[in-house]
Design an enzyme around this catalytic site. Structure first.
Site, PDB file in Angstrom:
ATOM      1  N   ALA A 118       0.832  -1.212   0.000  1.00  0.00           N
ATOM      2  CA  ALA A 118       0.000   0.000   0.000  1.00  0.00           C
ATOM      3  C   ALA A 118       0.867   1.263   0.000  1.00  0.00           C
ATOM      4  O   ALA A 118       1.935   1.250   0.604  1.00  0.00           O
ATOM      5  CB  ALA A 118      -0.904   0.018   1.232  1.00  0.00           C
ATOM      6  N   PRO A 119       0.458   2.310  -0.700  1.00  0.00           N
ATOM      7  CA  PRO A 119      -0.817   2.473  -1.412  1.00  0.00           C
ATOM      8  C   PRO A 119      -0.832   1.906  -2.836  1.00  0.00           C
ATOM      9  O   PRO A 119      -1.862   1.980  -3.494  1.00  0.00           O
ATOM     10  CB  PRO A 119      -0.979   4.002  -1.452  1.00  0.00           C
ATOM     11  N   GLY A 120       0.276   1.391  -3.323  1.00  0.00           N
ATOM     12  CA  GLY A 120       0.193   0.702  -4.613  1.00  0.00           C
ATOM     13  C   GLY A 120       1.063   1.277  -5.718  1.00  0.00           C
ATOM     14  O   GLY A 120       0.898   0.916  -6.880  1.00  0.00           O
ATOM     15  N   GLY A 121       1.993   2.187  -5.352  1.00  0.00           N
ATOM     16  CA  GLY A 121       2.876   2.763  -6.373  1.00  0.00           C
ATOM     17  C   GLY A 121       3.606   1.669  -7.143  1.00  0.00           C
ATOM     18  O   GLY A 121       3.573   1.619  -8.376  1.00  0.00           O
ATOM     19  N   LYS A 122       4.242   0.801  -6.394  1.00  0.00           N
ATOM     20  CA  LYS A 122       5.025  -0.246  -7.075  1.00  0.00           C
ATOM     21  C   LYS A 122       4.114  -1.353  -7.593  1.00  0.00           C
ATOM     22  O   LYS A 122       4.374  -1.928  -8.644  1.00  0.00           O
ATOM     23  CB  LYS A 122       6.114  -0.781  -6.154  1.00  0.00           C
ATOM     24  N   GLU A 127      -0.796  -6.135   1.771  1.00  0.00           N
ATOM     25  CA  GLU A 127      -0.624  -5.035   2.726  1.00  0.00           C
ATOM     26  C   GLU A 127      -1.148  -5.505   4.077  1.00  0.00           C
ATOM     27  O   GLU A 127      -2.316  -5.835   4.212  1.00  0.00           O
ATOM     28  CB  GLU A 127      -1.374  -3.784   2.251  1.00  0.00           C
ATOM     29  N   ARG A 169      -4.898   0.452   5.371  1.00  0.00           N
ATOM     30  CA  ARG A 169      -4.236   0.864   4.135  1.00  0.00           C
ATOM     31  C   ARG A 169      -4.591  -0.028   2.946  1.00  0.00           C
ATOM     32  O   ARG A 169      -4.418   0.367   1.794  1.00  0.00           O
ATOM     33  CB  ARG A 169      -2.715   0.874   4.339  1.00  0.00           C
ATOM     34  N   ASP A 203       9.215  -3.861  -0.279  1.00  0.00           N
ATOM     35  CA  ASP A 203       9.435  -2.418  -0.144  1.00  0.00           C
ATOM     36  C   ASP A 203       9.113  -2.117   1.318  1.00  0.00           C
ATOM     37  O   ASP A 203       8.016  -1.677   1.661  1.00  0.00           O
ATOM     38  CB  ASP A 203       8.485  -1.685  -1.095  1.00  0.00           C
ATOM     39  N   CYS A 241      12.952   3.637   1.728  1.00  0.00           N
ATOM     40  CA  CYS A 241      13.122   5.049   1.372  1.00  0.00           C
ATOM     41  C   CYS A 241      13.879   5.731   2.510  1.00  0.00           C
ATOM     42  O   CYS A 241      13.483   6.789   2.976  1.00  0.00           O
ATOM     43  CB  CYS A 241      11.778   5.706   1.080  1.00  0.00           C
TER      44      CYS A 241
HETATM   45  N1  SAM Z   1       5.257  -0.262  -1.823  1.00  0.00           N
HETATM   46  C1  SAM Z   1       4.393   0.856  -1.475  1.00  0.00           C
HETATM   47  C2  SAM Z   1       4.301   1.781  -2.656  1.00  0.00           C
HETATM   48  O1  SAM Z   1       5.183   1.777  -3.522  1.00  0.00           O
HETATM   49  O2  SAM Z   1       3.262   2.491  -2.781  1.00  0.00           O
HETATM   50  C3  SAM Z   1       4.888   1.546  -0.225  1.00  0.00           C
HETATM   51  C4  SAM Z   1       5.056   0.609   0.925  1.00  0.00           C
HETATM   52  S1  SAM Z   1       5.528   1.336   2.454  1.00  0.00           S
HETATM   53  C5  SAM Z   1       7.170   1.795   2.184  1.00  0.00           C
HETATM   54  C6  SAM Z   1       5.680  -0.056   3.486  1.00  0.00           C
HETATM   55  C7  SAM Z   1       4.385  -0.778   3.805  1.00  0.00           C
HETATM   56  O3  SAM Z   1       4.697  -1.887   4.666  1.00  0.00           O
HETATM   57  C8  SAM Z   1       3.368   0.052   4.538  1.00  0.00           C
HETATM   58  O4  SAM Z   1       2.157   0.087   3.817  1.00  0.00           O
HETATM   59  C9  SAM Z   1       3.174  -0.653   5.881  1.00  0.00           C
HETATM   60  O5  SAM Z   1       1.838  -0.660   6.333  1.00  0.00           O
HETATM   61  C10 SAM Z   1       3.639  -2.063   5.590  1.00  0.00           C
HETATM   62  N2  SAM Z   1       4.115  -2.774   6.793  1.00  0.00           N
HETATM   63  C11 SAM Z   1       4.227  -2.294   8.048  1.00  0.00           C
HETATM   64  N3  SAM Z   1       4.684  -3.256   8.873  1.00  0.00           N
HETATM   65  C12 SAM Z   1       4.839  -4.366   8.147  1.00  0.00           C
HETATM   66  C13 SAM Z   1       5.256  -5.685   8.435  1.00  0.00           C
HETATM   67  N4  SAM Z   1       5.626  -6.037   9.647  1.00  0.00           N
HETATM   68  N5  SAM Z   1       5.291  -6.564   7.433  1.00  0.00           N
HETATM   69  C14 SAM Z   1       4.928  -6.207   6.179  1.00  0.00           C
HETATM   70  N6  SAM Z   1       4.540  -4.970   5.855  1.00  0.00           N
HETATM   71  C15 SAM Z   1       4.483  -4.065   6.817  1.00  0.00           C
END
Ligand code: SAM
Length: 456
Positions: free
Chosen positions: A108-112, A130, A135, A174, A227
């Site tokens: 989430a939110p789904g860019g990749k 996600e 989210r 990610d 990031c």
């Molecule tokens: N890949 C997304 C994009 O490009 O739009 C952004 C992802 S963001 C950097 C990381 C995501 O990992 C968040 O949505 C978060 O809720 C989720 N997250 C948080 N804790 C996590 C966990 N323990 N295991 C897997 N995902 C987790």
């Protein structure tokens, strides 16, 4: 502007050296570039704007428009995606992934996810997971709008993917991180940051990679990204994971990148690494690492449909299928199923996979939601309008101008004379936005409530 956290500043000065560290800190106080990535399956016209050099479909915009007021944005013609993070698409070049399976574990939110959906194409299968249930709905909305019908959205913890042994051609994590790369675009990230967060994120990132590893097929690619800038969450995680995976993880043949892109390439354990610093590359702070699971000698227990498991996807009746067929540009390639009240479609070859995933994971959306039948006629789901496999002429088209399109997207009233009697597909400059039904002088705006533009 909130100042950069002091311990962050002293760390980058130490890790990068005084000149490089100071240049990074200065860059974090400059404006962010705005970039988008086009949806190649919706025929979005390329803007006359600078290309994001490492991205097949990416463009920088000269200024940041109010995307909410652009109907093409709502139609899924493009995604507003930060330029550096579009680099993950580059890592997949030459992998022959059209029709392949990609796991986007932290989606989430789904860019990749939407980028992977384009890479895999309508015949492919992307599993977008996600863990955060608040989210995941936004993720599902973005998947519907992107419209390829090739994504299964799940909400599970990473360890659940161990049940899909050797399943994916690509596993991408990610990972949640301390977000130092967001210090420029989202100043509030400066306040949320702490050294403790860096340490806890690093531990969690390693756990996520370990949990995802069994799901990758031998010969498949593992992509790890964050990031953030710090070594602890970036190279150090890649090194520790390489140690843990041992000989099963091997380097890829990383192509050399043009120097003028400003990407800092390196190695960490078996991974090729790529760092994006905003004072060097035109984008936000980003770290990506890629390595391959060794093809030979790896042991995989192929996951088979488990005996005795209840079928989750119900078959549709003949008369339902006959109606659904009418709505598809390529009906022979489609399989239809029912999940609860809704009828869905997916590519024929993918039905068994969706069943398989549904038996093991919490699938909240897969394929394309087509709608419900009333008296033998489909009341289309909002998602169907966005779907690239929809038959163009199944309904009369109501092409709206910009202002009318925004009224439609706000679910405001619309003049009946713009619509044919009965169900219409609503478009703006040819991009499908949704459906509306005219009954005499009244127009029933069927745009989904959850997507409605509010207060603008
Ligand atoms: N890949 C997304 C994009 O490009 O739009 C952004 C992802 S963001 C950097 C990381 C995501 O990992 C968040 O949505 C978060 O809720 C989720 N997250 C948080 N804790 C996590 C966990 N323990 N295991 C897997 N995902 C987790």
């Amino acid at each position: 502007m909130t100042p950069l956290p002091e311990s962050f500043v002293s760390r980058v000065l130490e890790e990068l050296g005084p000149d490089e560290g100071a240049a990074l800190c200065r860059a974090l106080d400059t404006p962010s570039p705005t970039s988008v990535r086009l949806n190649p399956d919706k025929g979005a016209k390329a803007p006359s704007a600078e290309r994001v050099p490492w991205s097949e479909w990416g463009y920088y915009l000269p200024e940041r428009p109010l995307f909410t007021l652009d109907p093409a944005f709502h139609a899924g013609a493009y995604y507003v995606q930060e330029a550096s993070s579009q680099f993950v698409g580059r890592l997949l070049r030459g992998e022959g992934l059209q029709g392949g399976r990609i796991l986007d574990l932290c989606a989430a939110p789904g860019g990749k996810t939407t980028l992977y959906a384009s890479v895999a194409g309508p015949d492919g299968c992307v599993v977008a997971n996600e863990v955060d249930r608040r989210r995941v709905q936004v993720l599902a909305d973005n998947v519907r709008k992107w419209g390829l019908g090739n994504v299964a959205v799940t909400t599970d913890t990473p360890d659940r993917f161990g049940a899909l042994e050797g399943w994916f051609d690509v596993v991408a994590a990610d990972a949640p991180c301390s977000g130092e790369g967001m210090f420029r675009k989202m100043p509030e990230a400066r306040e949320a940051w702490s050294e403790g967060e860096v340490v806890s994120c690093a531990a969690r990132q390693l756990d996520i990679l370990k949990a995802a590893w069994p799901a990758l097929k031998p010969g498949g690619l593992l992509i790890y990204s964050t990031c953030t800038f710090n070594h602890a969450e970036d190279e150090s995680v890649a090194e520790r994971f390489s140690e843990w995976a041992g000989e099963e993880l091997e380097p890829v043949d990383a192509e050399p990148l043009p120097e003028e892109w400003g990407i800092v390439a390196g190695e960490a354990g078996a991974f090729s690494t790529f760092r994006f610093f905003p004072h060097r590359a035109k984008g936000e702070g980003f770290f990506a690492a890629v390595a391959r699971k060794r093809a030979e000698g790896a042991s995989v227990r192929p996951s088979r449909p488990a005996k005795g498991r209840r079928s989750v996807l119900q078959a549709v009746e003949k008369r339902e299928a006959a109606e659904l067929v009418r709505w598809c540009a390529e009906p022979d390639r489609m399989h239809f199923y029912r999940a609860g009240e809704l009828l869905y479609g997916c590519r024929r070859g993918r039905a068994a996979e969706i069943e398989f995933l549904s038996q093991r994971l919490n699938v909240i959306y897969a394929g394309v939601a087509m709608g419900q039948l009333f008296k033998g006629v489909l009341k289309p789901d909002g998602a169907l309008a966005f779907w690239t496999g929809l038959k163009d002429d199944v309904l009369p088209v109501a092409e709206l101008d910009g202002e009318e399109a925004l009224r439609y997207l706000r679910k405001a009233d619309l003049p009946a004379d713009r619509f044919a009697e009965g169900m219409n597909r609503v478009t703006w400059q040819g991009f499908s936005l949704g459906f509306a039904k005219r009954i005499g002088n009244r127009v029933n705006n069927l745009y989904p409530n959850s997507l409605r533009i509010q207060n603008k």
